[in-house]
Design a protein around this motif. Structure first.
Motif, PDB file in Angstrom:
ATOM      1  N   UNK A 126      51.323  39.692  47.007  1.00  0.00           N
ATOM      2  CA  UNK A 126      50.419  38.720  46.401  1.00  0.00           C
ATOM      3  C   UNK A 126      50.239  39.127  44.946  1.00  0.00           C
ATOM      4  N   UNK A 127      50.294  38.171  44.046  1.00  0.00           N
ATOM      5  CA  UNK A 127      50.244  38.466  42.615  1.00  0.00           C
ATOM      6  C   UNK A 127      49.092  37.705  41.970  1.00  0.00           C
ATOM      7  N   UNK A 128      48.399  38.365  41.072  1.00  0.00           N
ATOM      8  CA  UNK A 128      47.386  37.734  40.248  1.00  0.00           C
ATOM      9  C   UNK A 128      47.524  38.297  38.831  1.00  0.00           C
ATOM     10  N   UNK A 129      47.414  37.425  37.836  1.00  0.00           N
ATOM     11  CA  UNK A 129      47.426  37.844  36.439  1.00  0.00           C
ATOM     12  C   UNK A 129      46.074  37.542  35.819  1.00  0.00           C
ATOM     13  N   UNK A 130      45.506  38.528  35.136  1.00  0.00           N
ATOM     14  CA  UNK A 130      44.201  38.341  34.497  1.00  0.00           C
ATOM     15  C   UNK A 130      44.412  37.661  33.153  1.00  0.00           C
ATOM     16  N   UNK A 131      43.860  36.460  33.016  1.00  0.00           N
ATOM     17  CA  UNK A 131      44.058  35.661  31.815  1.00  0.00           C
ATOM     18  C   UNK A 131      42.733  35.411  31.111  1.00  0.00           C
ATOM     19  N   UNK A 132      42.813  35.163  29.809  1.00  0.00           N
ATOM     20  CA  UNK A 132      41.611  34.835  29.032  1.00  0.00           C
ATOM     21  C   UNK A 132      41.317  33.349  29.064  1.00  0.00           C
ATOM     22  N   UNK A 133      42.184  32.566  29.623  1.00  0.00           N
ATOM     23  CA  UNK A 133      41.980  31.127  29.757  1.00  0.00           C
ATOM     24  C   UNK A 133      42.874  30.621  30.860  1.00  0.00           C
ATOM     25  N   UNK A 134      42.358  29.745  31.692  1.00  0.00           N
ATOM     26  CA  UNK A 134      43.171  29.209  32.778  1.00  0.00           C
ATOM     27  C   UNK A 134      42.826  27.742  32.958  1.00  0.00           C
ATOM     28  N   UNK A 135      43.826  26.910  32.937  1.00  0.00           N
ATOM     29  CA  UNK A 135      43.575  25.489  33.020  1.00  0.00           C
ATOM     30  C   UNK A 135      43.170  24.922  31.675  1.00  0.00           C
ATOM     31  N   UNK A 136      42.787  23.675  31.695  1.00  0.00           N
ATOM     32  CA  UNK A 136      42.452  22.958  30.464  1.00  0.00           C
ATOM     33  C   UNK A 136      40.991  23.182  30.102  1.00  0.00           C
ATOM     34  N   UNK A 137      40.729  23.766  28.942  1.00  0.00           N
ATOM     35  CA  UNK A 137      39.369  23.964  28.431  1.00  0.00           C
ATOM     36  C   UNK A 137      38.495  24.724  29.419  1.00  0.00           C
ATOM     37  N   UNK A 138      39.059  25.684  30.125  1.00  0.00           N
ATOM     38  CA  UNK A 138      38.265  26.364  31.145  1.00  0.00           C
ATOM     39  C   UNK A 138      38.630  27.842  31.222  1.00  0.00           C
ATOM     40  N   UNK A 139      37.701  28.604  31.749  1.00  0.00           N
ATOM     41  CA  UNK A 139      37.890  30.028  32.008  1.00  0.00           C
ATOM     42  C   UNK A 139      37.015  30.398  33.187  1.00  0.00           C
ATOM     43  N   UNK A 140      37.634  30.865  34.257  1.00  0.00           N
ATOM     44  CA  UNK A 140      36.879  31.323  35.409  1.00  0.00           C
ATOM     45  C   UNK A 140      36.421  32.757  35.221  1.00  0.00           C
ATOM     46  N   UNK A 141      35.942  33.356  36.277  1.00  0.00           N
ATOM     47  CA  UNK A 141      35.493  34.739  36.234  1.00  0.00           C
ATOM     48  C   UNK A 141      36.667  35.673  35.954  1.00  0.00           C
ATOM     49  N   UNK A 142      36.378  36.803  35.254  1.00  0.00           N
ATOM     50  CA  UNK A 142      37.433  37.790  35.006  1.00  0.00           C
ATOM     51  C   UNK A 142      37.654  38.701  36.219  1.00  0.00           C
ATOM     52  N   UNK A 143      36.844  38.542  37.244  1.00  0.00           N
ATOM     53  CA  UNK A 143      37.076  39.281  38.484  1.00  0.00           C
ATOM     54  C   UNK A 143      38.317  38.719  39.176  1.00  0.00           C
ATOM     55  N   UNK A 144      39.247  39.605  39.521  1.00  0.00           N
ATOM     56  CA  UNK A 144      40.494  39.186  40.174  1.00  0.00           C
ATOM     57  C   UNK A 144      40.240  39.093  41.673  1.00  0.00           C
ATOM     58  N   UNK A 145      40.413  37.910  42.229  1.00  0.00           N
ATOM     59  CA  UNK A 145      40.089  37.635  43.626  1.00  0.00           C
ATOM     60  C   UNK A 145      41.369  37.406  44.428  1.00  0.00           C
ATOM     61  N   UNK A 146      41.444  38.036  45.597  1.00  0.00           N
ATOM     62  CA  UNK A 146      42.545  37.804  46.543  1.00  0.00           C
ATOM     63  C   UNK A 146      41.962  37.312  47.858  1.00  0.00           C
ATOM     64  N   UNK A 147      42.463  36.190  48.352  1.00  0.00           N
ATOM     65  CA  UNK A 147      42.179  35.764  49.712  1.00  0.00           C
ATOM     66  C   UNK A 147      43.250  36.346  50.616  1.00  0.00           C
ATOM     67  N   UNK A 148      42.843  37.140  51.632  1.00  0.00           N
ATOM     68  CA  UNK A 148      43.804  37.874  52.458  1.00  0.00           C
ATOM     69  C   UNK A 148      44.150  37.168  53.758  1.00  0.00           C
ATOM     70  N   UNK A 149      43.499  36.050  54.026  1.00  0.00           N
ATOM     71  CA  UNK A 149      43.754  35.383  55.294  1.00  0.00           C
ATOM     72  C   UNK A 149      43.256  36.227  56.450  1.00  0.00           C
ATOM     73  N   UNK A 150      44.036  36.281  57.538  1.00  0.00           N
ATOM     74  CA  UNK A 150      43.625  37.034  58.728  1.00  0.00           C
ATOM     75  C   UNK A 150      43.896  38.525  58.604  1.00  0.00           C
ATOM     76  N   UNK A 151      44.584  38.931  57.520  1.00  0.00           N
ATOM     77  CA  UNK A 151      44.956  40.341  57.356  1.00  0.00           C
ATOM     78  C   UNK A 151      43.745  41.162  56.931  1.00  0.00           C
TER      79      UNK A 151
END
Length: 516
Positions: A126-151
């Motif tokens: 599973x890969x996540x990249x920490x970005x300073x901007x994501x999407x159009x005119x938006x920035x979510x939290x800088x906390x990197x979140x992984x959904x692990x499913x049933x694991x």
């Protein structure tokens, strides 16, 4: 292609957007679910996100600290902000990371870092990249979140830091939050952040339109030099040769609130010595002499001692255009309405409904306030700015006038009230003026006013002597008018020299006497 129809459609679209209409119109939001194959499923309806909003920005954050992501959505129309809390029953697992870079030359927020996570029993990362901007005119939290499913078991976690170094971290477990500090190699458990303020769902209030309001301008815009008739029928034009502020009252004789406003101003006469007042009536706009007589009679009855003037249909159009450019999403110009100008004829405040004389006297302080303080003074609440606001000039306003009030009023305003801006060496302002002149030239051409189109094209050329489009426009108009053909040929040749792609258009101008 009908280029005239194309330009008309673009102009209409710009006007609709300035009035708050959506770009696509009644296009619901969509939400796609990754099916872990080559396709996505449209889960818009079941997600509850398919609002018919003109949505723009979307920020992801675990707002309530429960391990799943919630959404903040910003729209062009109302509601401007929606909060979507994820209340789905959580049976799966998650893990969250806060990253801190320490290597010299890297940013402490670790923007650009890539986190790679493997769960037990699955060779796919599973890969996540920490970005300073994501999407159009938006920035979510800088906390990197992984959904692990049933694991529930994490095999390993590694981070490729900005700069290229890769580091593996130990001590990571599911359903926890960890700080990954560069160079430590060990994940540090951290407490869940405090949940955001509780937000309860509620219906939007049906706000009633106020019959009376005031707004202080955060910039001083030159008011148009309105032509009008004085009480004796003599034609006049608004002049701003005195340093004394001017209150322009727009009214009619048949308006009850207008009558009340005249009463209030007359009663407060002694406290208004520091401001000039001009009452401009709309009663003569339909060329009915009886309406003018009624307005004069009412002013005399009230003991109104300030000058009274009358706007014709063109003057009314100018005032309405100016108001619509100021407040494009508001209803049409109300009566009474008043404009407070400083001694140079620049707008300081606008009053909807009858002016409160005491409020007017208090607002005179804004007339002499430093320009750099106007934004802070105009805001209804306190605070401090994160950065300086972008400047807004008379040229920007002229561009807005073109959209909402039309080329005639925009051209008048540009010629009469934007002279100082065009004489500056600010290249951005010159570019705006050049673009405006070319648009006005095109509008005049499409309206059949070749002389007006030529005048605007020549004005554009004075701003940018090496503008290929301005040379083309002037050359083709001279050909269309069959005037000074050698000069027309020089302009067309210069246009092609500056931009060879204009060769076909220049040839068409020579062959047909000017292109559309």
């Amino acid at each position: 292609m009908d280029i005239t129809a194309y330009h008309a459609a673009v102009d209409h679209l710009e006007q609709m957007l300035s009035e708050g209409a959506g770009w696509s119109g009644k296009e619901r939001n969509v939400f796609f679910l990754n099916t872990q194959g080559e396709r996505f499923a449209d889960a818009s309806a079941v997600s509850g996100l398919d609002f018919p909003d003109d949505a723009r920005a979307c920020g992801k954050v675990d707002w309530d600290g429960d391990g799943d992501l919630d959404l903040w959505i910003v729209n062009r129309n109302g509601p401007q902000v929606r909060f979507m809390r994820n209340d789905a029953q959580r049976t799966n697992h998650f893990v969250e990371f806060d990253l801190a870079a320490t290597a010299p030359g890297t940013n402490i927020d670790a923007i650009g870092a890539r986190v790679e996570l493997y769960v037990v029993g699955d060779a796919r990362p599973m890969l996540r990249t920490l970005r300073a901007g994501e999407g159009f005119l938006s920035q979510g939290s800088k906390t990197v979140h992984f959904g692990l499913g049933a694991s529930a078991a994490i095999d390993r976690v590694s981070v490729r830091w900005p700069g290229g170094a890769t580091e593996r971290f130990e001590g990571v477990a599911a359903d926890g939050r960890f700080r990954l500090k560069q160079g430590s190699g060990r994940a540090t458990a951290i407490a869940a952040p405090p949940a955001g303020a509780p937000l309860a769902a509620k219906a939007l209030p049906n706000t009633k339109v106020s019959a009376q309001s005031r707004s202080i301008l955060s910039m001083r815009l030159p008011f148009p030099r309105l032509p009008y008739e004085d009480a004796s029928g003599k034609p006049r034009t608004l002049e701003f040769a005195t340093a004394k502020p001017l209150l322009i009252v727009v009214w009619t004789s048949w308006c009850c609130r207008c009558s009340e406003e005249l009463d209030a101003l007359v009663k407060a006469r002694s406290s208004l010595d520091s401001v000039r007042v001009l009452a401009l009536s709309l009663d003569e706009a339909d060329d009915n002499p009886a309406d003018k007589a009624a307005a004069l009679a009412l002013a005399k009855e009230k003991g109104f001692q300030w000058p009274v003037g009358f706007l014709d249909a063109g003057g009314v159009e100018r005032v309405r255009g100016f108001y619509s450019a100021l407040y494009p999403r508001h209803p049409p110009l109300p009566t009474p309405a008043s404009f407070l100008l400083d001694g140079s004829g620049r707008l300081v405040a606008f009053y909807k409904g009858a002016v409160d004389p005491q409020q007017l006297v208090a607002d005179l302080r804004f007339v002499t306030a430093p320009v750099e303080s106007l934004l802070d003074l105009s805001l209804p609440l306190g605070g401090r700015r994160y950065s300086s606001p972008a400047p807004y000039t008379a040229l920007d306003f002229a561009r807005q006038l073109l959209i909402v009030a039309g080329p005639k009023i925009a051209a008048e305003y540009l010629d009469d009230r934007c002279g100082e801006a065009l004489l500056t060496s600010n290249r951005d302002q010159i570019a705006i003026a050049h673009e405006l002149r070319l648009k006005l030239s095109r509008h005049a051409r499409e309206a059949g006013d070749l002389e007006g189109a030529l005048r605007q094209g020549e004005a554009a050329l004075k701003l940018f002597a090496d503008s290929p489009l301005a040379h083309l426009r002037v050359g083709e108009l001279l050909f269309a008018l069959q005037r000074d053909l050698p000069t027309a040929e020089q302009h067309l040749a210069r246009a092609v020299a500056l931009d060879p792609q204009l060769t076909a258009a220049a040839a068409a101008a020579r062959a047909t006497g000017g292109t559309k």
